[in-house]
Design a protein around this motif. Structure first.
Motif, PDB file in Angstrom:
ATOM      1  N   GLN A 199      24.809  43.746  27.609  1.00  0.00           N
ATOM      2  CA  GLN A 199      26.241  43.526  27.796  1.00  0.00           C
ATOM      3  C   GLN A 199      26.704  42.297  27.028  1.00  0.00           C
ATOM      4  O   GLN A 199      27.778  42.302  26.408  1.00  0.00           O
ATOM      5  CB  GLN A 199      26.541  43.351  29.286  1.00  0.00           C
ATOM      6  CG  GLN A 199      28.023  43.275  29.612  1.00  0.00           C
ATOM      7  CD  GLN A 199      28.264  43.306  31.106  1.00  0.00           C
ATOM      8  OE1 GLN A 199      27.789  44.184  31.808  1.00  0.00           O
ATOM      9  NE2 GLN A 199      28.994  42.321  31.602  1.00  0.00           N
ATOM     10  N   LYS A 200      25.884  41.241  27.027  1.00  0.00           N
ATOM     11  CA  LYS A 200      26.229  40.028  26.274  1.00  0.00           C
ATOM     12  C   LYS A 200      26.276  40.311  24.782  1.00  0.00           C
ATOM     13  O   LYS A 200      27.157  39.803  24.062  1.00  0.00           O
ATOM     14  CB  LYS A 200      25.207  38.926  26.572  1.00  0.00           C
ATOM     15  CG  LYS A 200      25.357  38.288  27.941  1.00  0.00           C
ATOM     16  CD  LYS A 200      24.393  37.135  28.106  1.00  0.00           C
ATOM     17  CE  LYS A 200      24.604  36.435  29.444  1.00  0.00           C
ATOM     18  NZ  LYS A 200      23.681  35.288  29.629  1.00  0.00           N
TER      19      LYS A 200
ATOM     20  N   ASN B 117      18.086  42.631  33.895  1.00  0.00           N
ATOM     21  CA  ASN B 117      18.185  41.638  32.822  1.00  0.00           C
ATOM     22  C   ASN B 117      18.469  42.302  31.482  1.00  0.00           C
ATOM     23  O   ASN B 117      19.225  41.767  30.660  1.00  0.00           O
ATOM     24  CB  ASN B 117      16.899  40.818  32.740  1.00  0.00           C
ATOM     25  CG  ASN B 117      16.774  39.825  33.879  1.00  0.00           C
ATOM     26  OD1 ASN B 117      17.780  39.348  34.408  1.00  0.00           O
ATOM     27  ND2 ASN B 117      15.557  39.522  34.285  1.00  0.00           N
ATOM     28  N   GLN B 118      17.834  43.470  31.265  1.00  0.00           N
ATOM     29  CA  GLN B 118      18.100  44.216  30.040  1.00  0.00           C
ATOM     30  C   GLN B 118      19.571  44.591  29.935  1.00  0.00           C
ATOM     31  O   GLN B 118      20.195  44.434  28.879  1.00  0.00           O
ATOM     32  CB  GLN B 118      17.250  45.488  30.000  1.00  0.00           C
ATOM     33  CG  GLN B 118      15.819  45.275  29.562  1.00  0.00           C
ATOM     34  CD  GLN B 118      15.093  46.606  29.419  1.00  0.00           C
ATOM     35  OE1 GLN B 118      15.270  47.516  30.218  1.00  0.00           O
ATOM     36  NE2 GLN B 118      14.279  46.712  28.398  1.00  0.00           N
ATOM     37  N   GLN B 119      20.113  45.102  31.025  1.00  0.00           N
ATOM     38  CA  GLN B 119      21.522  45.502  31.030  1.00  0.00           C
ATOM     39  C   GLN B 119      22.430  44.295  30.815  1.00  0.00           C
ATOM     40  O   GLN B 119      23.433  44.373  30.098  1.00  0.00           O
ATOM     41  CB  GLN B 119      21.855  46.188  32.351  1.00  0.00           C
ATOM     42  CG  GLN B 119      21.167  47.532  32.532  1.00  0.00           C
ATOM     43  CD  GLN B 119      21.390  48.118  33.912  1.00  0.00           C
ATOM     44  OE1 GLN B 119      22.017  47.495  34.767  1.00  0.00           O
ATOM     45  NE2 GLN B 119      20.877  49.304  34.140  1.00  0.00           N
ATOM     46  N   ARG B 120      22.070  43.166  31.445  1.00  0.00           N
ATOM     47  CA  ARG B 120      22.875  41.957  31.322  1.00  0.00           C
ATOM     48  C   ARG B 120      22.865  41.442  29.882  1.00  0.00           C
ATOM     49  O   ARG B 120      23.906  41.056  29.330  1.00  0.00           O
ATOM     50  CB  ARG B 120      22.322  40.881  32.260  1.00  0.00           C
ATOM     51  CG  ARG B 120      23.125  39.579  32.273  1.00  0.00           C
ATOM     52  CD  ARG B 120      22.573  38.638  33.328  1.00  0.00           C
ATOM     53  NE  ARG B 120      21.150  38.428  33.161  1.00  0.00           N
ATOM     54  CZ  ARG B 120      20.611  37.557  32.303  1.00  0.00           C
ATOM     55  NH1 ARG B 120      21.408  36.811  31.543  1.00  0.00           N
ATOM     56  NH2 ARG B 120      19.310  37.411  32.217  1.00  0.00           N
TER      57      ARG B 120
ATOM     58  N   LYS C 206      28.688  46.260  34.129  1.00  0.00           N
ATOM     59  CA  LYS C 206      29.461  47.385  33.603  1.00  0.00           C
ATOM     60  C   LYS C 206      28.550  48.594  33.495  1.00  0.00           C
ATOM     61  O   LYS C 206      27.733  48.691  32.584  1.00  0.00           O
ATOM     62  CB  LYS C 206      30.044  47.043  32.223  1.00  0.00           C
ATOM     63  CG  LYS C 206      31.082  45.929  32.245  1.00  0.00           C
ATOM     64  CD  LYS C 206      31.569  45.629  30.844  1.00  0.00           C
ATOM     65  CE  LYS C 206      32.581  44.486  30.846  1.00  0.00           C
ATOM     66  NZ  LYS C 206      33.008  44.143  29.457  1.00  0.00           N
ATOM     67  N   GLU C 207      28.647  49.475  34.471  1.00  0.00           N
ATOM     68  CA  GLU C 207      27.772  50.641  34.503  1.00  0.00           C
ATOM     69  C   GLU C 207      28.218  51.691  33.490  1.00  0.00           C
ATOM     70  O   GLU C 207      29.387  51.792  33.136  1.00  0.00           O
ATOM     71  CB  GLU C 207      27.777  51.272  35.899  1.00  0.00           C
ATOM     72  CG  GLU C 207      27.432  50.291  37.020  1.00  0.00           C
ATOM     73  CD  GLU C 207      25.956  49.973  37.087  1.00  0.00           C
ATOM     74  OE1 GLU C 207      25.187  50.545  36.299  1.00  0.00           O
ATOM     75  OE2 GLU C 207      25.581  49.137  37.924  1.00  0.00           O
TER      76      GLU C 207
END
Length: 217
Positions: free
Chosen positions: A56-57, A50-53, A158-159
């Motif tokens: 990314q937003k 969720n942090q990465q998502r 997106k890694e």
């Protein structure tokens, strides 16, 4: 801590009565511990995802409104608040510390000096591996999660681009913490890393399937 020590000692002894090999017994004990920790681990992975998502937003918003600072602040404030609520970043790692300490005491207080069929060149699992095969194996396995992050099939977001420096640092650190450690702890580290790797693969496949199902609805 004594309660955990006695519990692990009893479980390890019971597993040994079944397997007849202390090395295999430590592997089974490690798997049992990791299975117990799975709910915490999945919770941690979900929060990290969720942090990465959210990150990314935020990056997408900054790119979209790169010439409008006011709009960027308005659009990102709720996402930044969600990021600030993160609390589980190292939860599983902290939970494992007393387990690792207890396992070390269990191993060092074993009344026998025995090897294991898994590592036939070893005379005692209470000693370190003089051939350094165990540290090398652990060093290689420890970088596998970073490698799968960059395989297209397992990507869920997106890694971050694979860093050779991080791979080298991770592998060297893993080797250093096991190079003089009892082989029994090396078995624990290797088993834990393999379990974590398969858990990560399973979680990523689940996220991809869940995301695909959500997009089709």
């Amino acid at each position: 801590m004594n309660i955990i020590f006695n519990l692990f000692n009893q479980i390890l002894s019971n597993i040994f009565n079944f397997t007849g090999d202390w090395g295999i017994s430590i592997i089974f004990l490690t798997i049992l511990v990791r299975i117990i920790l799975v709910p915490f681990s999945i919770k941690q992975k979900s929060e990290m995802y969720n942090q990465q998502r959210i990150s990314q937003k935020i990056q997408d918003i900054k790119l979209k409104y790169k010439n409008n600072e006011k709009r960027i602040k308005e659009e990102t404030v709720k996402y930044e608040q969600q990021l600030a609520k993160s609390t589980l970043g190292c939860l599983v790692t902290f939970i494992q510390l007393p387990i690792l300490f207890t396992l070390y005491n269990v191993v060092m207080k074993m009344p026998v000096q025995v090897g294991t069929i898994i590592l036939p060149w070893v005379s005692s699992i209470k000693l370190y591996d003089t051939y350094y095969i165990v540290p090398i194996i652990y060093g290689l396995i420890s970088i596998c999660p970073q490698l799968i992050n960059n395989l297209d099939y397992f990507k869920v977001l997106k890694e971050v681009k694979l860093s050779k420096t991080n791979l080298i640092i991770t592998s060297i650190f893993s080797i250093l913490i096991t190079i003089k450690a009892p082989i029994a702890l090396g078995l624990y580290f290797i088993t834990t890393s393999l379990f974590t790797l398969f858990e990560e693969i399973g979680y990523r496949l689940y996220i991809k399937k869940f995301s695909a199902a959500s997009s089709n609805c």
